[in-house]
Every structure is written in C-alpha cells, then in structure tokens.
Design a protein around this motif. Structure first.
Motif, PDB file in Angstrom:
ATOM      1  N   HIS A 114       3.103  12.534  12.591  1.00  0.00           N
ATOM      2  CA  HIS A 114       2.234  13.137  11.219  1.00  0.00           C
ATOM      3  C   HIS A 114       0.924  12.896  11.551  1.00  0.00           C
ATOM      4  O   HIS A 114       0.016  13.825  11.051  1.00  0.00           O
ATOM      5  N   GLU A 115       0.523  11.607  11.516  1.00  0.00           N
ATOM      6  CA  GLU A 115      -1.013  11.196  11.310  1.00  0.00           C
ATOM      7  C   GLU A 115      -1.784  11.776  12.520  1.00  0.00           C
ATOM      8  O   GLU A 115      -2.925  12.162  12.296  1.00  0.00           O
ATOM      9  N   LEU A 156       0.828  -1.305   0.173  1.00  0.00           N
ATOM     10  CA  LEU A 156       0.033   0.067  -0.053  1.00  0.00           C
ATOM     11  C   LEU A 156       0.845   1.055   0.030  1.00  0.00           C
ATOM     12  O   LEU A 156       0.579   2.357  -0.351  1.00  0.00           O
ATOM     13  N   ASP A 157       1.856   1.354   0.922  1.00  0.00           N
ATOM     14  CA  ASP A 157       3.021   2.371   1.089  1.00  0.00           C
ATOM     15  C   ASP A 157       2.430   3.705   1.295  1.00  0.00           C
ATOM     16  O   ASP A 157       2.895   4.508   1.080  1.00  0.00           O
ATOM     17  N   TYR A 158       1.414   3.888   2.037  1.00  0.00           N
ATOM     18  CA  TYR A 158       0.900   5.118   2.514  1.00  0.00           C
ATOM     19  C   TYR A 158       0.292   4.782   3.982  1.00  0.00           C
ATOM     20  O   TYR A 158      -0.348   3.547   4.155  1.00  0.00           O
ATOM     21  N   ALA A 159       0.126   5.960   4.828  1.00  0.00           N
ATOM     22  CA  ALA A 159      -0.747   5.840   5.894  1.00  0.00           C
ATOM     23  C   ALA A 159      -1.732   6.844   5.811  1.00  0.00           C
ATOM     24  O   ALA A 159      -1.777   7.631   4.866  1.00  0.00           O
ATOM     25  N   PHE A 205      -4.878  19.125  12.382  1.00  0.00           N
ATOM     26  CA  PHE A 205      -4.931  19.690  11.142  1.00  0.00           C
ATOM     27  C   PHE A 205      -5.328  19.049  10.003  1.00  0.00           C
ATOM     28  O   PHE A 205      -4.429  17.892   9.531  1.00  0.00           O
ATOM     29  N   GLY A 206      -6.653  19.224   9.621  1.00  0.00           N
ATOM     30  CA  GLY A 206      -7.019  18.154   8.610  1.00  0.00           C
ATOM     31  C   GLY A 206      -8.486  17.585   8.759  1.00  0.00           C
ATOM     32  O   GLY A 206      -9.470  17.606   8.185  1.00  0.00           O
ATOM     33  N   ALA A 233       1.203  19.296   9.463  1.00  0.00           N
ATOM     34  CA  ALA A 233       1.584  17.887   9.990  1.00  0.00           C
ATOM     35  C   ALA A 233       2.869  17.491   9.756  1.00  0.00           C
ATOM     36  O   ALA A 233       3.335  16.997  10.621  1.00  0.00           O
ATOM     37  N   THR A 234       3.300  17.980   8.798  1.00  0.00           N
ATOM     38  CA  THR A 234       4.724  17.665   8.564  1.00  0.00           C
ATOM     39  C   THR A 234       5.631  18.642   9.467  1.00  0.00           C
ATOM     40  O   THR A 234       6.699  18.250  10.231  1.00  0.00           O
ATOM     41  N   TYR A 235       5.300  19.921   9.635  1.00  0.00           N
ATOM     42  CA  TYR A 235       5.873  20.842  10.713  1.00  0.00           C
ATOM     43  C   TYR A 235       5.886  20.003  12.158  1.00  0.00           C
ATOM     44  O   TYR A 235       6.745  20.314  12.788  1.00  0.00           O
ATOM     45  N   ALA A 236       4.428  19.462  12.407  1.00  0.00           N
ATOM     46  CA  ALA A 236       4.745  18.866  13.776  1.00  0.00           C
ATOM     47  C   ALA A 236       5.749  17.764  13.754  1.00  0.00           C
ATOM     48  O   ALA A 236       6.379  17.705  14.916  1.00  0.00           O
ATOM     49  N   GLU A 237       6.135  17.133  12.884  1.00  0.00           N
ATOM     50  CA  GLU A 237       7.169  16.163  12.796  1.00  0.00           C
ATOM     51  C   GLU A 237       8.572  16.968  13.340  1.00  0.00           C
ATOM     52  O   GLU A 237       9.453  16.447  14.131  1.00  0.00           O
ATOM     53  N   TRP A 238       8.808  18.004  12.588  1.00  0.00           N
ATOM     54  CA  TRP A 238       9.777  18.856  12.886  1.00  0.00           C
ATOM     55  C   TRP A 238       9.913  19.227  14.393  1.00  0.00           C
ATOM     56  O   TRP A 238      11.016  19.341  15.041  1.00  0.00           O
ATOM     57  N   LEU A 239       8.716  19.672  14.989  1.00  0.00           N
ATOM     58  CA  LEU A 239       8.615  20.164  16.122  1.00  0.00           C
ATOM     59  C   LEU A 239       9.121  18.954  17.345  1.00  0.00           C
ATOM     60  O   LEU A 239       9.598  19.082  18.381  1.00  0.00           O
TER      61      LEU A 239
END
Length: 461
Positions: free
Chosen positions: A311-312, A288-291, A318-319, A337-343
């Motif tokens: 992220h999820e 499948l290769d995604y969440a 957010f979303g 959500a990507t920025y949440a990964e950075w945080l």
C-alpha cells in the motif's frame, strides 16, 4: 474585505500594484492550509536537533516565484520562535497569527520575480493531535524523533506553503550530537544521502530530493537504525532503515527483500518508478497506529505486513508523484493504493480482485466496515478525510472501472495517469476524463453511482 495596495515600479517604469497574498488556498476541507500569491520551487532546510531535550534550531531558505505583486505574504508555521526573516537578503517585518507567519518585505516583490525568503527559528517542535485522535507533526520516539506531515504536521518543523498543490524540491541537512557513549544518532530523510560529516561531537547528514514533493511527504527520522542498501531490478537504489527493536519482526516479513520486489512489480503495472531512489523506514513507535507514504521511504511505526508495505509503496505513484490538487481528491491516493493491495493479493494466489470486491460489498472483509458512510470523492469534513470510504469504497470504484473497460484498457489508464501527471497535481475530474477517453465511452453512470452516490449501490449497477 478591502486591502490597501502598495505601488511598486516595474522594470519599464510602469506602476504595478502589489497586494497581500491570500492566507490559505481555499481548500474546502482545510481552508487555512497553504497560501496564495507565490509558488515555491525549493526548500533548503538546515536543522540542529538535540534529542535529549527535543530542541530544534532551524534555518529555512525558501525559493519561490511570485504569482502577483506581493506587498506581504504568508507562510504556514505552527509553534516555534521566529528570530529573523529576510526577503532577498534584506530584513523583513513579520507577525504571527495562529499558524500563520505574515511576512512584509522591505520592498514589494514584483509579479513573476523569483525571490528567496530566509527564516531563522528555534524551539520545541509540536505534536498535533487531530480530530480523529491520531498524532502528527514532530513526534518524540524512545530514541529520538520522527516528523510526519499528513495533512498539516509539516508546519510544526519548517515554515512554508503547506498545501499539496504547491510541490517543491528539498535539501534537508540535519546536525545531531553524539550520545553519552560517543555514538552518533542516525538521521534518515527523503531522497538520497548527499553527504555525511563527523565533526567530533556531532554528525551532520544532508538529504536531497530532486523530484517535486508535497510538504506533507517531507520527513526526517532521528534515532538508531540498522541500514540495509540494495537495488531494484531496474537499478533504482534502495535504502531501508530499521529500528533495532523491530529488526526481528522486519526480518520475518523480509522487508529488505520485499521493497525492491514490490517496486519492480509496481513499475510493470503502473509505469516506471517515479523517483531516483526507494526504501522504507521501520521505526519503533508504539501507539502511533498508522504508516505514512513519506516520499521515497514510507514510514512504518512498526514492522509492516506485506499488504501494508504494498500500500505505502504504491503511493509513490499514486499520491506522491501524482498528487491531489485538493484534499477532497485524496481518494485518488487511497483508493488506488488500496486497489494495489488487491492486485498484489490476486497475483500472489490469494483472493481475486473480484472476490475481494464482493467481500467488501457484503461486509465480510475486515476492512469493509464503514465504507458506505459517505461518497469517496466527497468527505464531509477534515476529520473524516482518512475514513473507510476513501480507502475501501475508493478501491471499489477502481475495480468497477476495470470491469467496465477491461484489463488492457484499465492498465493503460493507470500507466497513462502516472505518465501524464508525473511529479504534478491532478484531480477527480481529470481521472474520470482519462477513463472515458481510453474506454471510448461515457462512464458517468458508473462514477455517479459508485464514486458520488450517497447510498450503497445495488449489485445490478
């Protein structure tokens, strides 16, 4: 195009025009998705599913409010056989046109009326292959199936107004047979498990989502799962379902402990967790290769790493709670959500957000490839709505806002955003306006360059 009007009587006897509702809501990227003329409040889905034959029988009770006089209206439905449609308890005429179910009620629905449409249907639900090669819709697994809906897959298993601008509450009741050994299949869905009934040869589970949900976040997984229950520090119930084939890997990541930890972490930074339960589904679906951020319980095709879990779960704010008004606004989902990964990485003693930004700018971060292909807020077509600019460069936009306004104002922006638009829809213009309002200054140059610009910006900007 000219359409004929059918007259209907209003309550005071005046003639009120009724016309067909639009097919599609006019989304630039997905013009055929959604429908005009009504707003759905609730979906009541009753499903019977047989994993061995991949056959589905369904009854959808759709409660909606008419936003115009409706002589006819559309529902999005891909495949499946429609057996009967009623509107307000009276049989309605219906026809099919590609992924549209056109319903003509016996009497027009008056503007402002709340009305119920019941669709009875069955068949083998479809799996859709998107332009980018990814799969969505109703997907068979090695021990059952899963339903994934971004952007259009939900219409493969229930009829509805399938566009994120029309959010609704859900009751999803699924009956599945026991297997040849007499063991029941598990059914996991959004929200809370309201009831579970063993009828001897079958088991029925009823899941309820009381907070509004976009259709692409609606979810059902059927199979065998190990269930782990707990609570967050704020006493939010947590339900984590893990496929036995992923149990060891999920334990290595410690998914069951990380879910409540990340939810509490997000609540401190983004505002109160927006739903009445949290969790995750860790399935075993190679290839499948995604969440996907299915509401309350993100779906993972295999045991996720820590970053993907962050992220999820960040998407729940957010979303999922704050949902894009149109698909072109999806950078507000993925960039934040990507920025949440950075945080998270910054808070765990890894790279700072500044360092991650530089790695993306220089192209040394493994996820930075392709981020300059187009502006994050303007995907060129539907096939590229989930491409790297929406994620990586979207996160870079968020970081530039943080630089421009300072940490105190930045986190105030995030908390205000999730509070003002809680359980609703919002767009890019509203986000920019909020940033400028909180900062007390014009940020047009920042957004023109980083969000809307066609080219890679210079460092000086």
């Amino acid at each position: 195009m000219t359409t004929s009007c059918t007259g209907s009587a209003s309550r005071d006897g005046a003639a009120v025009a009724s016309t067909p509702g639009a097919a599609g809501v006019g989304d630039r990227l997905f013009p055929a998705l959604g429908n005009g003329g009504y707003d759905v409040a609730h979906y009541g889905l009753t499903l019977d599913y047989v994993p061995e034959t991949n056959r589905l029988k369904g009854t959808a009770v759709i409660t909606a409010r008419a936003e115009q006089g409706l002589s006819r209206f559309d529902l999005d439905l891909s495949g499946l056989h429609v057996r009967q449609v009623t509107v307000q308890g009276v049989k309605a005429r219906y026809t099919r046109a590609k992924d549209e179910l056109l319903v003509t009620p016996a009497k027009p629905v008056m503007d402002g009326d709340t009305f119920k449409t019941v669709v009875t249907y069955d068949g083998t639900p479809r799996t859709i292959e998107n332009d980018d090669g990814s799969r969505e819709g109703w997907i068979e697994t090695d021990d059952g199936s899963t339903a994934l809906g971004q952007p259009a897959g939900s219409m493969t298993w229930f009829p509805g107004n399938h566009h994120p601008s029309d959010k609704a509450t859900y009751d999803i009741t699924v009956t599945v047979p026991k297997d040849e050994d007499g063991d029941p299949y598990d059914v996991v869905g959004n929200g809370e498990l309201i009831s579970e009934e063993d009828k001897g040869g079958t088991v029925t589970r009823h899941w309820r989502t009381e907070e509004p949900m976009a259709d692409y976040l609606a979810h059902v997984s059927v199979g065998y799962f190990e269930v782990h229950k707990g609570r967050t520090g704020d006493d939010v119930p947590v339900y984590v379902a893990v496929d036995p084939d992923e149990s060891e890997a999920a334990a290595d990541v410690d998914v069951t402990a990380l879910v409540p930890e990340i939810v509490d972490w997000g609540s401190e930074r983004f505002g109160p967790y927006p739903f009445s339960s949290a969790g995750a589904i860790v399935d075993h679906l190679p290839g499948l290769d995604y969440a996907l951020e299915t509401q309350t319980k993100p779906y993972f095709d295999e045991a996720p790493d820590e970053k993907l879990l962050v992220h999820e779960l960040a998407h729940q704010w957010f979303g999922n709670s704050v949902t894009p008004r149109e698909w072109k606004d999806i950078w507000l989902n993925e960039g934040l959500a990507t920025y949440a990964e950075w945080l998270w990485e910054e808070g765990q003693g890894g790279r700072s957000a500044d360092e991650i930004f530089e790695d993306f700018y220089d192209g040394t971060d493994p996820e930075s490839e392709g981020i300059w292909a187009f502006p994050p807020a303007d995907p060129p077509d539907a096939a590229r709505v989930s491409d790297p600019p929406v994620y990586g460069r979207g996160a870079m936009v968020v970081h530039k806002v943080r630089e421009a306004v300072g940490d105190k104002t930045f986190f105030d922006v995030l908390r205000t955003w999730t509070r003002q638009h809680r359980h609703g829809n919002a767009d890019t213009g509203q986000f920019i306006a909020l940033c400028e309002d909180k900062a007390g200054k014009n940020l047009a140059k920042l957004f023109d360059v980083w969000l809307f610009g066609d080219k890679k910006p210079s460092r000086a900007r």
